[in-house]
Design an enzyme around this catalytic site. Structure first.
Site, PDB file in Angstrom:
ATOM      1  N   GLU A 246       1.779  -3.834  11.943  1.00  0.00           N
ATOM      2  CA  GLU A 246       3.170  -4.247  12.199  1.00  0.00           C
ATOM      3  C   GLU A 246       3.208  -5.719  12.589  1.00  0.00           C
ATOM      4  O   GLU A 246       2.744  -6.096  13.674  1.00  0.00           O
ATOM      5  CB  GLU A 246       3.780  -3.397  13.309  1.00  0.00           C
ATOM      6  N   LYS A 378       0.073  16.396  23.029  1.00  0.00           N
ATOM      7  CA  LYS A 378       0.554  15.824  21.764  1.00  0.00           C
ATOM      8  C   LYS A 378       1.927  16.343  21.343  1.00  0.00           C
ATOM      9  O   LYS A 378       2.220  16.465  20.154  1.00  0.00           O
ATOM     10  CB  LYS A 378      -0.462  16.077  20.638  1.00  0.00           C
ATOM     11  N   ASP A 454      -7.371   9.000  21.013  1.00  0.00           N
ATOM     12  CA  ASP A 454      -6.734   9.932  20.079  1.00  0.00           C
ATOM     13  C   ASP A 454      -5.297   9.451  19.840  1.00  0.00           C
ATOM     14  O   ASP A 454      -4.455   9.545  20.736  1.00  0.00           O
ATOM     15  CB  ASP A 454      -6.736  11.335  20.699  1.00  0.00           C
ATOM     16  N   HIS A 552      11.147 -11.154  12.953  1.00  0.00           N
ATOM     17  CA  HIS A 552      10.614 -10.148  12.036  1.00  0.00           C
ATOM     18  C   HIS A 552      10.658 -10.641  10.604  1.00  0.00           C
ATOM     19  O   HIS A 552       9.758 -10.375   9.828  1.00  0.00           O
ATOM     20  CB  HIS A 552      11.373  -8.831  12.182  1.00  0.00           C
TER      21      HIS A 552
END
Ligand code: ADP
Length: 567
Positions: A246, A378, A454, A552
């Site tokens: 990104e 999660k 993770d 951006h």
């Protein structure tokens, strides 16, 4: 409030920053709104330049017609004519700029606001760092074509294609993980007719992932790693690795870290450190389920259960058990310290020991699953947000007014207002669980991937409430992130792979802490929180000053012809 009370009050001495000009700006900014952080409010400039354009144009046309009528020379100008011409030209330039053609900025100010994510004194010298022409990433990856295979491998590929050799058995059958990956990849290419040319095969240690990180590999995905910082946290400097695709993210975090550094640094405190696992069990009646609950909640039984729990690990230390019931089903949330491991395996083994023991005491207990989702791993869940999971961290800094103005290019008042309306009220309107922040998940995920955590645990690890408060009479801003569930480890899982290990090493937290087990993982959690603090500051400032879209467009939109790359 509870967390804030416990925060240490001592902080490094800071230089005197009470400048008259700045305090004037501060008082003026008391009523400023977020959109007013532009150099001049746009409604004001429009009010000046639009009428100026029409009046000047009208005046010049009248004068021109007059001169033609009386036969006066056109180039002889009086003071009013000159003023009208200057006004017309400047208002045309303004209007062109207003409608998107930025003619003035590059001439008047070569460092346009597009550069705002990179602090002026830290902008990299691209000409020195980059080769003349941008490298073709498709060519730079080490690709093994594998179109002509040794006879032995050709036979094995055919076996895989026929189904006589299971793909998953290649590593054990060949005893060579790299060769197994090559054979599997060739079989995949022939089955699908896809070339996989962009996916590198060589240059990776396939032995290192065998049996612990990834099954049936056919290559590896490359990701760029950027470095933000240094971060000044609790009096020490850290260079923060972020793996991301990104654009803007590293640059933006870097800017936030500069603001924190220039203001004397950030401080952190760990409120709790415990990984959880919650099995689900069932009884024939709610009464029996409640009996087990009372047994677990009785302090007299805690020592016995702790001893049983830690049978399988030197590091697992039971901290508490929290129970919840749904009818005759019981959910027991075990929380334990796990040293420098993130701890899911460790806590699961401990819970299994306890379940085996409880089966003796409660033979009618039916174990539904070692994980009953009250853990909660999660998945977004209020229990992690409220009770915490992994490391619960608060990180805070006081950003000085001159830094807010110079580095973040906004005002204290605009930041505080935006935080209240977006991160607090906006997230409340959205019914958020733990999402009272601007983009904590961006920073958490990038550091998680870089350091072998993770990435799926970014869900609860990104729970964060960002607070901003004007202090010192509205001149400075106190900013904090409170993150109750940062789940990180420095041993086990992906942390032991070469590249992830190198980046943990960069932070000084690789592996087990020999002196105090758990210190490395806890330090990593505070670094994550510190980087989130920086990310919050920078993005909130960009939003407050209206620079976000421009930045951006600059960092996220390559001028390369993407269609050519795709073809
Ligand atoms: P996780 O529980 O995060 O899934 P693993 O079980 O894969 O982690 O890895 C933890 C392993 O590392 C355990 O076998 C543990 O005994 C070992 N270990 C060595 N030093 C430490 C330490 N300081 N903290 C935690 N675990 C450690």
């Amino acid at each position: 409030m509870e967390a804030r009370k416990r925060l240490p009050t001592s902080r490094p001495p800071r230089p005197d920053h009470s400048k008259t000009a700045i305090s004037k700006a501060s008082s003026a900014a008391a009523t400023v709104k977020a959109s007013d952080a532009l150099p001049l409010p746009i409604r004001l400039t429009n009010l000046v330049f639009f009428p100026m354009f029409f009046v000047a144009a009208y005046y010049l046309m009248i004068r021109w017609r007059e001169k033609v009528r009386i036969g006066a020379p056109l180039h002889v100008l009086n003071f009013l004519d000159l003023t009208a011409i200057v006004s017309l030209v400047s208002s045309i330039l303004y209007l062109l700029n207003f409608f998107g053609i930025e003619l003035i900025q590059p001439i008047l100010n070569p460092r346009s606001s597009d550069d705002d994510f990179i602090p002026a004194d830290e902008e990299p010298n691209c000409a020195a760092l980059c080769p003349q022409s941008p490298p073709d990433t498709r060519k730079s990856a080490p690709i093994s074509p594998n179109s002509v295979l040794p006879a032995d491998d050709e036979e094995i590929v055919r076996g895989v294609l026929r189904g006589s050799i299971p793909s998953y058995s290649l590593e054990s059958r060949l005893g060579d993980c790299r060769r197994a990956a090559g054979v599997r990849r060739e079989a995949l290419k022939r089955t699908t007719g896809k070339s996989l040319d962009g996916l590198p095969l060589d240059g990776f240690d396939y032995e290192a992932i065998l049996g612990q990180c990834c099954e049936m590999p056919v290559g590896y995905v490359t990701l760029p790693v950027g470095i933000a910082g240094p971060m000044l946290l609790d009096g020490k400097l850290y260079h923060v690795p972020m793996a991301t695709t990104e654009g803007c993210l590293v640059a933006s975090t870097n800017r936030g870290l500069k603001a924190i550094r220039d203001s004397g640094g950030a401080e952190s405190v760990i409120l709790r450190d415990g990984m959880t696992r919650a099995p689900a069990v069932r009884f024939a009646s709610a009464k029996r389920a409640a009996e087990l609950r009372f047994y677990l909640e009785d302090p007299a039984n805690f020592d016995t259960i702790s001893v049983v729990f830690k049978k399988s690990s030197r590091f697992a230390r039971l901290q508490g058990i929290q129970c919840a019931m749904a009818g005759k089903n019981l959910y027991m949330r075990f929380r334990c310290a796990t040293g420098d491991a993130m701890g899911m395996n460790m806590v699961s083994k401990g819970v299994q020991n306890v379940l085996d023991f409880l089966q003796g005491e409660f033979p009618d207990m039916e174990v539904i699953s070692i994980s009953g989702n009250f853990c909660s791993d999660k998945k977004p869940a209020a229990v992690n947000w409220i009770e915490g999971r992994g490391k619960s961290v608060v990180c805070e800094a006081v950003i000085k007014e001159e830094v807010v103005l110079k580095v973040l290019k906004t005002t204290v008042a605009a930041l505080v207002e935006l935080n209240m309306l977006k991160n607090l009220a906006g997230s409340a309107v959205a019914g958020s669980i733990g999402g009272f922040n601007a983009h904590a998940a961006n920073i958490v995920s990038a550091i998680f991937i870089a350091t072998g955590q993770d990435p799926a645990q970014n869900i609860e690890s990104s729970h964060c409430i960002t607070m901003m408060e004007a202090i010192n009479g509205g001149k400075d801003v106190h900013v904090s992130v409170t993150m109750p569930s940062i789940e990180v480890g420095t041993v086990g899982g992906g942390t032991q792979l070469a590249s992830q290990g190198a980046l943990l090493d960069l932070l000084g937290v690789r592996g087990a802490n020999a002196d105090a087990p758990g210190e490395n993982a806890r330090l990593l959690a505070t670094i994550v929180a510190g980087a989130v603090l920086a990310g919050e500051l920078s993005l909130m400032s960009a939003l407050a000053s209206g620079h976000l879209v421009k930045s951006h467009m600059k960092y996220n939109r390559s001028s390369k012809d993407v269609s050519k790359i795709a073809s």
